[in-house]
Enzyme design. Structure first.
Site, PDB file in Angstrom:
ATOM      1  N   LYS A 116       0.809  -1.222   0.000  1.00  0.00           N
ATOM      2  CA  LYS A 116       0.000   0.000   0.000  1.00  0.00           C
ATOM      3  C   LYS A 116       0.844   1.275   0.000  1.00  0.00           C
ATOM      4  CE  LYS A 116      -3.792  -2.129   2.654  1.00  0.00           C
ATOM      5  NZ  LYS A 116      -4.846  -2.421   1.691  1.00  0.00           N
ATOM      6  N   LYS A 158      -2.627   1.449   8.957  1.00  0.00           N
ATOM      7  CA  LYS A 158      -2.857   0.355   7.997  1.00  0.00           C
ATOM      8  C   LYS A 158      -1.572  -0.411   7.765  1.00  0.00           C
ATOM      9  CE  LYS A 158      -6.327   1.998   4.705  1.00  0.00           C
ATOM     10  NZ  LYS A 158      -6.563   2.353   3.305  1.00  0.00           N
ATOM     11  N   GLY A 164      -8.030  -7.578   3.274  1.00  0.00           N
ATOM     12  CA  GLY A 164      -9.158  -8.131   4.018  1.00  0.00           C
ATOM     13  C   GLY A 164      -9.388  -7.433   5.347  1.00  0.00           C
ATOM     14  N   HIS A 208     -17.117   3.668  -0.183  1.00  0.00           N
ATOM     15  CA  HIS A 208     -16.153   2.919  -0.979  1.00  0.00           C
ATOM     16  C   HIS A 208     -16.675   2.907  -2.407  1.00  0.00           C
ATOM     17  CE1 HIS A 208     -13.481  -0.762  -1.706  1.00  0.00           C
ATOM     18  NE2 HIS A 208     -14.198  -0.635  -2.811  1.00  0.00           N
ATOM     19  N   HIS A 234     -15.439  -4.267   7.087  1.00  0.00           N
ATOM     20  CA  HIS A 234     -14.612  -4.045   5.893  1.00  0.00           C
ATOM     21  C   HIS A 234     -14.798  -5.120   4.830  1.00  0.00           C
ATOM     22  CE1 HIS A 234     -12.934  -0.872   8.239  1.00  0.00           C
ATOM     23  NE2 HIS A 234     -12.407  -1.691   9.109  1.00  0.00           N
ATOM     24  N   GLU A 274      -9.602   1.221  -6.314  1.00  0.00           N
ATOM     25  CA  GLU A 274     -10.513   1.494  -5.202  1.00  0.00           C
ATOM     26  C   GLU A 274     -10.243   2.878  -4.624  1.00  0.00           C
ATOM     27  OE1 GLU A 274     -11.533  -2.917  -3.467  1.00  0.00           O
ATOM     28  OE2 GLU A 274     -10.088  -1.744  -2.346  1.00  0.00           O
ATOM     29  N   ARG A 296      -6.877  -7.763 -10.759  1.00  0.00           N
ATOM     30  CA  ARG A 296      -7.572  -8.994 -11.156  1.00  0.00           C
ATOM     31  C   ARG A 296      -9.049  -8.663 -11.366  1.00  0.00           C
ATOM     32  NH1 ARG A 296     -10.380  -9.198  -6.429  1.00  0.00           N
ATOM     33  NH2 ARG A 296      -9.208  -8.657  -4.576  1.00  0.00           N
TER      34      ARG A 296
HETATM   35  P1  ADP Z   1      -7.828  -4.018   2.810  1.00  0.00           P
HETATM   36  O1  ADP Z   1      -6.765  -4.115   1.757  1.00  0.00           O
HETATM   37  O2  ADP Z   1      -7.409  -4.613   4.126  1.00  0.00           O
HETATM   38  O3  ADP Z   1      -9.173  -4.490   2.354  1.00  0.00           O
HETATM   39  P2  ADP Z   1      -8.429  -1.233   2.235  1.00  0.00           P
HETATM   40  O4  ADP Z   1      -7.357  -0.235   2.204  1.00  0.00           O
HETATM   41  O5  ADP Z   1      -8.952  -1.739   0.911  1.00  0.00           O
HETATM   42  O6  ADP Z   1      -7.957  -2.467   3.144  1.00  0.00           O
HETATM   43  O7  ADP Z   1      -9.648  -0.694   3.083  1.00  0.00           O
HETATM   44  C1  ADP Z   1     -10.744  -1.526   3.418  1.00  0.00           C
HETATM   45  C2  ADP Z   1     -11.912  -0.681   3.911  1.00  0.00           C
HETATM   46  O8  ADP Z   1     -11.510   0.068   5.069  1.00  0.00           O
HETATM   47  C3  ADP Z   1     -12.438   0.329   2.944  1.00  0.00           C
HETATM   48  O9  ADP Z   1     -13.370  -0.209   2.051  1.00  0.00           O
HETATM   49  C4  ADP Z   1     -13.060   1.359   3.878  1.00  0.00           C
HETATM   50  O10 ADP Z   1     -14.335   0.901   4.319  1.00  0.00           O
HETATM   51  C5  ADP Z   1     -12.132   1.350   5.084  1.00  0.00           C
HETATM   52  N1  ADP Z   1     -11.080   2.396   4.998  1.00  0.00           N
HETATM   53  C6  ADP Z   1      -9.893   2.292   4.361  1.00  0.00           C
HETATM   54  N2  ADP Z   1      -9.190   3.446   4.453  1.00  0.00           N
HETATM   55  C7  ADP Z   1      -9.938   4.300   5.171  1.00  0.00           C
HETATM   56  C8  ADP Z   1      -9.768   5.662   5.627  1.00  0.00           C
HETATM   57  N3  ADP Z   1      -8.667   6.357   5.371  1.00  0.00           N
HETATM   58  N4  ADP Z   1     -10.767   6.210   6.347  1.00  0.00           N
HETATM   59  C9  ADP Z   1     -11.895   5.511   6.638  1.00  0.00           C
HETATM   60  N5  ADP Z   1     -12.102   4.249   6.257  1.00  0.00           N
HETATM   61  C10 ADP Z   1     -11.152   3.634   5.525  1.00  0.00           C
END
Ligand code: ADP
Length: 660
Positions: A116, A158, A164, A208, A234, A274, A296
């Site tokens: 990321k 993060k 996930g 999202h 999530h 995303e 993918r």
């Molecule tokens: P993963 O790769 O673990 O799925 P993501 O980065 O895709 O993590 O984020 C998963 C979910 O977490 C998103 O769909 C959203 O609901 C929430 N999220 C991610 N980043 C943020 C943020 N900066 N602020 C609020 N919610 C977030």
């Protein structure tokens, strides 16, 4: 175009890929684990190769075995589906090195998006907005807490290798930072073997919204957006396209950013960019930020197919086979609105716990697209994702598509495992969702209402049990063979989690039974053109209920996807044996004809010895002694027609065998 491809996956996505490939005249090779030898994707494919044990690490993650299977069968290309090896750049390189085509992006594009922090840096350089935050190499807790101060609380920690929702922690104040950091790092180290984190601004009321892109290695187009804000922890639950409230300016800004992201890494094939969107004040072009790119096909790709009329798997095959992108951006348009709901084997009241079980019944109503990798009779095993199906609807407007979704979920029938069907149905009727006011917190806020089981009155419960009793008593479609000169009566007993119920059944007509339950009479009538092992029953004129018979187990499917009521038929002959332990009189378990009596008064019998033979329902049933003893009395004669419950033979304890 390829002549033959191998699908390195299982379940619904393998079936989905096979269908499109075969419609293009491309032969398909399935691979399967030992647990999947009879799986639907194996049946649909033109050829199948076993690749190992049930555990993913022993089969679907074994890249070398999969490549060997492709070479052995003469497949020219490998489609990875999603999950498993789909985003593994080393696998892509191994496929290419073996002289095969990987149906997906180049290894470098996957690597560029793999972490990321690196992905955020790359995107920022390409002019794609990223969530404000810190993604530097310096990882000391002091530096991280200082960066959090600069960003301003609330922040999100993060894991850079995350996926996930793992290794993610929201922090609201400085005092909580150290503990949250330690737990996020611990989780990330265990799950991903990499404990590096980034810190970013926590977006309030986040939505999202993701953009489907398609590249040919140089240029890319976007196929509009999907809104996946309906999430639980999530995880996506219901997705839709287009996003509610989307404006042409916002769509152009997001689509443009997604295309820049794809072109920045020389993307080819299908991918998803995303974004997280701050929706606290509507959708605004300066309030969306890149989160990650999935290199993918996504689970929710069918909603994009529904609104664009494009088969994304067909595009994947054509682009991988060297054709140019089939359409230009200006040729792409949105038609109507689409939803997808993910039907899972999971125990909602137990906290959405994944469930397993053999599907006794699975059926979808006409007019919806149901993508599934299982059929009735298949088992949801503990080895893989417990998704049963994706239910996809399309309509001219969002309201129409949502009504279709509600109808589609209400008409979906599944028995044999607990599912989230009732939860999905409740969501499809949620007012906030219907008005388009979605954000990632919606489900959590209304969880109690969405998972509540509406109370059922006594009569409704009795009607459900009556339907089960009637179906148990009259399982077949036709009642040929039954003589109905006079009403027949017999007792049927069923056992469930809350104990046992027995009803006395009287046949009123071939398709009509009177059921006496707890002193009340209910009329059950066979309804609808339902074929065995399912049967339809209308009780006291109520809406028909469908009962599915699966051996001794009966399932009644309740309206609105409510949890299926399951009861087991108690074999009257088993019962006879059990009952005999205490009582000494052998009773007739059902109405029938005494064919023979095998003992006489004074005979000594041992438990299990045959006492008499009864003919009932065209079959012979042998009645046996429930315990050791002496025959005291034979109460019937050969040729007698007896009622259910009639006393047939009385046993006495052997002398010296008494309680004393
Ligand atoms: P993963 O790769 O673990 O799925 P993501 O980065 O895709 O993590 O984020 C998963 C979910 O977490 C998103 O769909 C959203 O609901 C929430 N999220 C991610 N980043 C943020 C943020 N900066 N602020 C609020 N919610 C977030």
């Amino acid at each position: 175009m390829f002549r033959k491809i191998l699908i390195a996956n299982r379940g619904e996505i393998a079936c989905r890929v096979i269908r499109s490939a075969q419609s293009l005249g491309v032969a398909c090779v399935a691979v399967h684990s030992d647990a999947d030898a009879d799986a639907l994707h194996v049946t649909l494919a033109d050829e199948a190769m076993p690749i190992g044990g049930a555990r993913p690490a022993d089969s679907y993650l074994k890249g070398d075995a999969i490549i060997a299977a492709a070479l052995a069968t003469g497949a020219e290309a490998i489609h990875p589906g999603y999950g498993f090896l789909s985003e593994n750049p080393d696998f892509v390189e191994a496929v290419t090195a073996a002289g095969l085509v990987f149906i997906g992006p180049p290894a470098d594009a996957i690597r560029a998006m793999g972490l990321k922090d690196a992905a955020k840096d790359l995107m920022a350089r390409a002019g794609v907005p990223v969530v404000p935050g810190y993604q530097g190499a310096e990882q000391s807790p002091e530096r991280l807490v200082q960066e959090a101060e600069t960003i301003g609380y609330p922040v999100l920690i993060k894991a850079v290798a995350g996926g996930g929702g793992k290794g993610m922690r929201r922090v609201d104040r400085a005092g909580d930072f150290a503990a949250a950091l330690a737990s996020a790092k611990g989780e990330a180290a265990t799950a991903f073997g990499n404990d590096r984190v980034l810190i970013e601004k926590y977006v309030e009321k986040p939505r999202h919204i993701e953009v489907q892109v398609f590249g040919d290695g140089t240029n890319a187009v976007h196929l509009f957006e999907r809104d996946c804000s309906l999430q639980r922890r999530h995880q996506k639950v219901i997705e839709e396209a287009p996003a509610p409230g989307m404006t042409p300016e916002m769509r152009a800004a997001m689509g443009g950013a997604a295309v820049r992201a794809a072109e920045a890494i020389g993307y080819s094939g299908a991918g998803t960019v995303e974004f997280i969107v701050d929706a606290s004040d509507g959708l605004r072009v300066d309030r969306f930020w890149f989160m990650e790119m999935n290199t993918r096909l996504q689970v929710e790709h069918p909603v994009t197919e529904a609104i664009t009329g494009i088969d994304l798997v067909e595009w994947q095959l054509r682009v991988a086979a060297g054709e140019p992108l089939p359409l230009r951006q200006q040729d792409l348009a949105i038609q109507g609105h689409a939803f997808e709901a993910r039907l899972y084997a999971e125990d909602v009241p137990a906290g959405f716990l994944p469930a397993t079980g053999r599907l006794a019944h699975l059926a979808f109503p006409a007019g919806v697209r149901a993508d599934s990798g299982v059929r009735a009779g298949d088992t949801i095993s503990p080895w893989y994702d417990p998704m049963i199906a994706k239910i996809i609807t399309h309509g001219a407007t969002r309201a129409v598509a949502l009504r279709q979704l509600e109808r589609g979920l209400a008409g979906t029938e599944v028995a044999g495992t607990v599912t989230n069907l009732a939860f999905l149905h409740a969501l499809s009727r949620h007012e906030g969702f219907a008005s388009g006011d979605v954000d990632t917190g919606l489900i959590a806020r209304d969880l109690d209402a969405l998972t509540a089981t509406p109370p059922r009155d006594h009569l409704t419960c009795a009607a459900e049990v009556t339907a089960l009793l009637a179906a148990a008593a009259l399982p077949g479609d036709a009642l040929a063979g039954f003589t109905i000169w006079q009403p027949m009566g017999w007792i049927v007993s069923l056992a469930g989690p809350e104990g046992e119920v027995s009803g006395r059944i009287t046949l009123a007509a071939p398709n009509r039974a009177q059921v006496e339950l707890g002193g009340q009479l209910f009329l059950a009538e066979r309804a609808g053109l339902v074929t065995y092992p399912a049967s339809g029953w209308s009780v006291e004129g109520r809406a028909p209920m469908k009962v599915v018979t699966d051996g001794a187990r009966l399932h009644v499917l309740l309206p609105e996807g409510r949890p299926v009521l399951v009861l087991d038929r108690i074999d009257p002959l088993d019962r006879q044996t059990q009952a005999g332990v205490g009582g000494d009189v052998t009773l007739s378990p059902m109405p029938g004809l005494v064919k023979s009596v095998l003992v006489a008064a004074g005979d000594v019998v041992a438990a299990g010895d045959r006492l008499a033979v009864l003919e009932a329902m065209k079959m012979e049933h042998t009645l046996t002694a429930a315990r050791d003893g002496v025959v005291a009395e034979v109460l019937v004669a050969v040729g007698a027609q007896v009622e259910a419950g009639a006393a047939l033979i009385r046993l006495e304890a052997l002398s010296g065998d008494g309680e004393g």
